[in-house]
Write a protein that holds these residues in place. Sequence first.
Motif, short mmCIF file in Angstrom:
data_model
loop_
_atom_site.label_atom_id
_atom_site.label_comp_id
_atom_site.label_asym_id
_atom_site.label_seq_id
_atom_site.Cartn_x
_atom_site.Cartn_y
_atom_site.Cartn_z
N ASP A 231 0.82 -1.22 0.00
CA ASP A 231 0.00 0.00 0.00
C ASP A 231 0.85 1.26 0.00
OD1 ASP A 231 -2.41 -1.26 -0.09
OD2 ASP A 231 -2.81 -1.13 2.05
N ILE A 265 -9.08 -4.25 6.59
CA ILE A 265 -9.61 -2.95 6.14
C ILE A 265 -8.80 -2.47 4.92
CG2 ILE A 265 -9.91 -0.53 6.84
CD1 ILE A 265 -10.27 -1.69 9.74
N ARG A 266 -7.49 -2.65 5.01
CA ARG A 266 -6.64 -2.24 3.89
C ARG A 266 -6.98 -3.00 2.61
NH1 ARG A 266 -1.88 0.57 4.34
NH2 ARG A 266 -1.45 1.37 6.42
N GLY A 268 -9.81 -4.17 1.66
CA GLY A 268 -11.03 -3.57 1.09
C GLY A 268 -10.72 -2.28 0.35
N HIS A 269 -10.01 -1.39 1.00
CA HIS A 269 -9.72 -0.09 0.36
C HIS A 269 -8.78 -0.24 -0.84
CE1 HIS A 269 -12.02 2.02 3.23
NE2 HIS A 269 -11.18 1.91 4.24
N THR A 270 -7.81 -1.14 -0.71
CA THR A 270 -6.88 -1.35 -1.82
C THR A 270 -7.66 -1.83 -3.05
OG1 THR A 270 -5.16 -1.92 -0.23
CG2 THR A 270 -4.75 -2.54 -2.51
N GLU A 272 -10.90 -1.26 -3.68
CA GLU A 272 -11.71 -0.15 -4.22
C GLU A 272 -10.87 0.75 -5.12
OE1 GLU A 272 -13.84 0.20 0.01
OE2 GLU A 272 -12.97 2.08 -0.74
N LEU A 273 -9.64 1.01 -4.66
CA LEU A 273 -8.81 1.99 -5.37
C LEU A 273 -8.18 1.43 -6.65
CD1 LEU A 273 -7.06 3.64 -2.29
CD2 LEU A 273 -8.74 4.69 -3.80
#
Length: 333
Positions: A231, A265-266, A268-270, A272-273
């Motif tokens: 990340d 959580i990371r 999920g966000h990774t 999405e991005l």
Amino acid sequence: MTDMLAQIRSLGDQLRWAADLDPPHVGTFSEILYAGMGGSGIAGDYAGAVAYPVGTRIAVHKGYGPIPPWAIRQRPLLIAASYSGNTEETLDMVTSAWESGLTVATVTTGGRLAELTTQHGWRTIAVPPGLQPRAAVGYMVGAVLRLLEGSHSVDDQRLAFTEAAKLADEMTAEDSPAWQQAEEIAEGLEGRIPIIYGAGPVTGVVAQRWKTQLNENAKIPAWYSVLPELDHNEITGWETMPGTTREHVGIVALTDPGDHDRVAIRIGHTRELTESAVPWVGVVPSSGTSTLARLVSLTAVGDLVSWMLAERLGVDPVPVATIEELKKLLADD
Ligand code: F6R
């Protein structure tokens, strides 16, 4: 040599074989230096994940000697593991360790490593021959763990062996939920370059196993990366070639309850991005309770995916001709 699916399915039997061994007495060590390459090297990474919670450090060295300077001061147990017994980097390391006065123990089927073991009277576990080294991961990990028990650096793992072996049998059975999950992932990865994401001590090492199984069984390029580090760099690498990566890359993330809470959580966000530039193929959670079972559960799915991709691509998963050719070239130099 049996076919690769049979070799993958023998994982449970391999672990049961190891559980029945009498661990040789090797002394008492809290620090291990492990020498091994490829399919034999990853067994050290797996053992390191099992030993991690009990405070034993296993430094896995994948390369030539000499032994690192810290080992001269700390005097760890040197475990040399080579399925064939003839891997030059491992032989170089074991020679260096012996010359430096370290205690040595070995795991092998034969070759030069077995000869040296007999010559010097090293403690050893002889594993059954006849498999591809990477398919003997249950024998290799199992033997290494029993050696670690014999050096008082991990506790009795027999319950974990039983749990892991049962899980391996269930998961590699045709049409099991794991089999179906592997089929979906293999379908999603076909025609793509896989990148496997791991994070903690369990998923980080199995991500590497997935990568090497995809390389050696399916004969495709594959890489692995670890969170949270990716990340901080790799996440930006999807920005400028979305046309290419959308078509040709697929990501599989491995998850485990031992991962840090923030990692889920990371993930999920990774996703999405990056999803618009790199379609994710899946998230594979570990199952089981013991560390060994969780490692084995993720390994079973990855091994099946690599075999299924080989089938889809029409390649024979067993031979690794380029590795053999390279070893021959090196032997002549
Ligand atoms: C082949 C394989 C390789 C070997 C490696 C080291 O199936 O997995 O990665 O493991 O070339 O050889 P060994 O394990 O014999 O020391």
